[in-house]
Design an enzyme around this catalytic site. Structure first.
Site, short mmCIF file in Angstrom:
data_model
loop_
_atom_site.label_atom_id
_atom_site.label_comp_id
_atom_site.label_asym_id
_atom_site.label_seq_id
_atom_site.Cartn_x
_atom_site.Cartn_y
_atom_site.Cartn_z
N TRP A 10 0.85 -1.20 -0.05
CA TRP A 10 0.08 0.02 -0.10
C TRP A 10 0.81 1.26 -0.11
O TRP A 10 0.21 2.25 -0.24
CB TRP A 10 -0.96 0.32 1.16
CG TRP A 10 -2.12 -0.83 1.07
CD1 TRP A 10 -2.07 -2.09 0.39
CD2 TRP A 10 -3.06 -1.25 2.07
NE1 TRP A 10 -3.16 -2.70 0.30
CE2 TRP A 10 -3.58 -2.42 1.72
CE3 TRP A 10 -3.31 -0.38 3.40
CZ2 TRP A 10 -4.76 -2.81 2.58
CZ3 TRP A 10 -4.50 -1.16 4.10
CH2 TRP A 10 -5.24 -2.24 3.45
N GLU A 168 11.89 -5.96 -8.97
CA GLU A 168 11.34 -4.71 -9.23
C GLU A 168 12.23 -3.96 -10.44
O GLU A 168 13.29 -3.48 -10.24
CB GLU A 168 11.53 -3.70 -8.28
CG GLU A 168 10.74 -4.11 -6.80
CD GLU A 168 10.86 -2.77 -5.84
OE1 GLU A 168 10.16 -2.43 -5.58
OE2 GLU A 168 12.28 -2.92 -5.60
N GLY A 174 5.31 2.80 -11.09
CA GLY A 174 4.46 4.06 -11.05
C GLY A 174 4.73 4.77 -12.43
O GLY A 174 4.12 5.91 -12.63
N GLY A 235 1.55 -2.60 -6.47
CA GLY A 235 1.63 -1.31 -5.91
C GLY A 235 0.26 -0.62 -5.86
O GLY A 235 -0.74 -0.96 -5.46
N GLY A 236 -0.06 0.17 -7.20
CA GLY A 236 -1.12 0.91 -7.21
C GLY A 236 -2.23 -0.04 -7.32
O GLY A 236 -3.44 0.54 -6.90
#
Length: 251
Positions: A10, A168, A174, A235-236
């Protein structure tokens, strides 16, 4: 057989009430997820205790997003591994690219963090990956290999059973960019070989390696179909329960 894992990070998002509602929605949606897919949500420190109550008795595991490299003491603002374990969480993410980039976390510091997490009964999701400059220079294998060697080579085969790796591609976090399934599989396979070089083939085959670069419902199925990709660090898309569950349903 290694675990299939879909973990939601988060980051610094949601208030405590918002986080509790998101966790409730994830728990509700988890009923539709295949039993062999492990769901984990990683929340801000402030959320751990109330979210632990929400996920208690469910198939959803709880993770922190980081922990301190010290056991205890005069380290204002830090949160120790023992503190995390006392909240009821089972995992912690360590070495996320944002921690490395913005807070100067080094491999040496990560060794200490991993030691303390394991000593306090937490499983670790260790992040590795290259940035855009390193990728364009063709150094992605070197960068990821060194991060694995500098941190994980300090541990034992038995301890590796409590460590998950998340690859990653920092240039895809992002940004809306995503490594192709082929690019992701290539580096995941390399990471597995690097583990095998130290710990043997069986440990490498038992280690879950997650993809952590803009994984979403639209590309999860193709990524998860790759031989060496065992799930995702999301993530998002983890901030919307429907999207997070849809990713888990991509298996």
């Amino acid at each position: 057989m290694r675990k299939k894992i879909v973990a939601g990070n988060w980051k610094m998002n949601t208030t405590v009430p918002e986080g509790v509602e998101l966790a409730k929605a994830v728990v509700a949606g988890a009923a539709n997820v295949p039993a062999d897919v492990k769901l984990i949500i990683a929340t801000p420190f402030t959320h751990l205790c109330p979210v632990a109550e929400v996920v208690k008795g469910s198939v959803v595991a709880l993770s922190a997003e980081n922990c301190a490299d010290k056991e205890k003491g005069a380290y204002t603002g830090e949160v120790s591994a023992a503190m995390l374990a006392s909240t009821g969480c089972q995992y912690t993410i360590l070495g996320h690219s944002e921690r490395r980039q913005y807070y100067g976390e080094t491999d040496a510091k990560l060794v200490e963090k991993v030691k303390l997490a394991l000593a306090n009964g937490l499983d670790v999701i260790l992040c590795v990956g290259e940035n855009l400059e390193e990728r364009e220079a063709g150094k992605h294998f070197e960068v990821c290999g060194n991060q694995i060697k500098n941190v994980l080579y300090n541990f034992t085969a038995e301890e590796m059973a409590h460590i998950v790796i998340a690859y990653e591609p920092v240039w895809a976090i992002g940004t809306g960019k995503t490594a192709t399934a082929e690019q992701a599989e290539e580096i995941h396979a390399f990471i597995r070989i690097t583990i095998a070089d130290k710990f043997g083939v069986q440990v490498a085959e038992d280690t879950s390696i997650l993809y952590g670069g803009s994984c979403k419902p639209s590309n999860a199925k193709e990524l998860f179909a790759q031989k060496d990709i065992d799930g995702g660090l999301i993530g998002g898309a983890a901030l919307k329960a429907d999207d997070f569950i849809a990713i888990a349903l991509s298996y």
